[in-house]
Scaffold this motif. Sequence first.
Motif: not given
Length: 463
Positions: A90-92, A111-115, A148-151, A438-441
């Motif tokens: 993951s990357t934050s 946000l943190t992005v998995a994979d 900013s939104t994870g979109n 998978q995005v966690k804001l």
Amino acid sequence: MASSPPKPKRLRRSQSYGQLRPPHGELLVDEILTRLPIAAAVRFRAVCREWNASLTSDHFIRAHRVRAAAARHPELLFFAPGAAGGRTTSTSFYACSLRDGEAPPAARELLTVADISAYYAVLSPTPCGGLTLIFDARASEYYLFNLSTGNHIKLPPCQPAAALEPMPTLPYIGFDDPTSYLPEPLWTPLELSTTGLGFDTATGKHKVVRLFKKRNGEDSCEVYTPLGPPGRWRPCFGRVPPCAASFVPALPPVFVNGYLYWLLQPARPGEDPIHRILSFSMAAEQFGFVYVPPRLSSVMCHLGNLDGLLCAVYHKRLFAGIYGLFTWSGTSSPSPSWSVRCSINLLRLPLQVRDELEVERFIVPLCSAGGKILLATGRHKVFAYDAERNTVERVFRMQDFVDVPRGNLQARLLLNVGLHDERIADVHRGAGGERRLQVKLGRRDSTVVKREASVEHHDDATY
């Protein structure tokens, strides 16, 4: 006779913008809703259809952008390996404000992005209209993000590119300064491609442009438009010039005022001289060249976008110890020309600052703030150059905010630090891309405070 309660007012259509607007729309939109954080404004679209129409209108997006730009100082974006859920892939992403070019006391988690591993993520230092193109070099996949939104969307598969194994012979820049474009060691196999994100003002659409070498050795260029035909990369309109074969693999181009710019590798001894800067018009989709005086052409090592101008970086570190920036007046100028923006003599700097800069492979300008020019480096630092006082000081180091593994002390390619542009910019999933990650804001109050000064490690293998 009791009167019936008044009916709730509906949002009405504005005559000037052709979009649904709230009652007393300009007051509600311009004075209240435009003050909302980006993520909150996007969530409020779910209140009802009328609110969704109003909060996606051109009027609201323009008004929100203007207010945010007036109240905001330049923001740094940086990314590092994430620790959420123990996922090593993951990357934050984080952002922090640089008020007047001064050191930030804290950063907030976006946000943190998995994979997607920070070890293989390639980003341009400058976003384009609120969107960021992320290249996962390990999987050869592209993602278009609003950080900013994870979109986001995952771009459709593109044509396979040739791979470069083993590592290329590193080119020489100038006569006295062997400077490599690519740090060692880099991942293998290395795909022979370079991709950038730009914006076409004529159509109001973003475009992703990919320059690559086919497996049969032919140089080619393809374009993906997020709002274009579903699931389709297409050839660009223009012919790819032969010198495009000298692009630097994986290094993204620079977008400035409707054009993408690539810095090409210099001709080797005995070869004919080539144009060093290749341009691509986002509107016409035609290639061209930027004239560079021979003396500057021989020492250029990077390109950047400095306050809306194309900027050429030269770094004569071996003997003269000079780092300098030249800016180009651009295609809109009657007679485009290059001029010196700054010249820094590293040998005259305080010893600590000089030692830090001398080991840097990448030093790229980001923007100016408070009369200072911010310079980002491959070792996750930002320095502020004050032209009036002729001083340089370090104002940011990523290790002061988050843990950075020893293997990530040097960015694999270019930078792990750039600029953040917080604005409402939608990424539409109905145009051939799909949401896959998978995005966690991060929470609005989720901040990381600057730590006390820590010992700085140097890994000679990454120089």
